[in-house]
Design a protein around this motif. Structure first.
Motif: not given
Length: 305
Positions: A176, A184, A189, A220, A224
């Motif tokens: 990413h 994602a 997460v 970052y 997310l």
């Protein structure tokens, strides 16, 4: 080389005798291989990929010397101390112009949580180790490799699992960093949400601590959650309010003190808690408590997670 790192063509670059040494061992499903050799070219061609019995992903530590690595049309220079992410099961090449030493950590593709898209995007990523996540990962891998022999199976499996978690984080971060990706890394997460749920009562729970636990940058971490419809700070506040609402609505012989419930779930300021609660649910915490568990909104709150 073919037995330890997969079928490949190895060509010495010098005119005289070629000197090299390979040592390898396993830590559960993790394979650690150290290669020290004179200048060479290593090529894993498309024709040789069929000889690999399983899909492997590798992270190499360039201990000394340099290398030019090519995979998927991406060409990168690897310097001493750098980390390199690559897919060990697909075609690639290394060109090492002088004597070198490298340590390669290989794990089966199946144990990683990263998507195929993320792995392909991370392929050929060179990670510096002077700062950032590389500075965290390098000493861990170095210390583990120097003391890995003789671990009982249970410890070996736990250590291998820790390496997989770190590799997943490294791949997600590299995939990413400056690249567009519609998928994602949901495993990060989930880990962030789990960490938040486990630490809601800690008044010092902030995005910075969540990012530090995951081994990623705060920037970052926020990226997310861009697709989650909330921010990390908002999620922490929402989850705390939900737990407070449940506790205040619970029927008991003695009504809980609003300030005590707020403090229990990480709110430092009672006034801030009351304002946030009213904004979220339209009534004050004490009114919510007095309405009791029979209030329809209480049922909705209980099932909102």
């Amino acid at each position: 080389m073919s037995r330890t790192l997969g079928p490949a063509e190895v060509t010495p670059r010098g005119e005289g005798p070629f000197d090299g040494r390979i040592t390898t061992y396993r830590l559960a499903y993790l394979q650690v291989t150290t290669v020290e050799a004179d200048a060479e070219r290593v090529s894993r061609t498309q024709a040789l990929t069929g000889g690999s019995p399983r899909a492997l992903v590798a992270v190499a530590v360039q201990m000394s010397g340099t290398a030019t690595f090519v995979q998927d049309g991406r060409r990168v220079e690897v310097g001493e101390g750098d980390l390199l992410v690559y897919d060990a099961s697909r075609p690639y090449s290394f060109d090492r112009p002088r004597r070198f030493a490298t340590r390669v950590f290989q794990v089966p593709r199946r144990v990683l949580g990263a998507s195929d898209t993320a792995i392909r995007q991370a392929t050929g990523s060179v990670v510096g180790t002077a700062d950032g996540f590389g500075a965290i990962l390098l000493p861990f891998l170095t210390n583990m490799a120097s003391s890995a022999d003789g671990h009982p199976p249970a410890v070996a499996n736990r250590l291998a699992g820790m390496v997989v978690e770190l590799f997943d984080t490294l791949i997600a971060e590299q995939a990413h960093d400056g690249r567009e990706d519609a998928d994602a890394p949901s495993h990060l997460v989930r880990r962030a949400r789990d960490h938040i749920d486990r630490n809601l009562r800690d008044p010092d729970l902030y995005p910075e601590g969540v990012a530090r636990t995951l081994g990623i940058s705060v920037r970052y971490l926020h990226r997310l959650f861009e697709g989650e419809g909330t921010t990390v700070g908002q999620l922490i506040r929402q989850r705390r309010l939900e737990e407070c609402g449940r506790e205040l609505a619970r029927r008991s012989r003695t009504a809980p003190a609003v300030s005590a419930v707020a403090q229990k779930w990480g709110f430092v300021s009672p006034a801030h808690f009351s304002r946030a609660f009213r904004t979220a649910y339209g009534v004050s915490p004490s009114e919510w408590r007095d309405l009791g568990a029979g209030r329809p909104g209480a049922d909705l709150l209980t099932s909102s997670r």
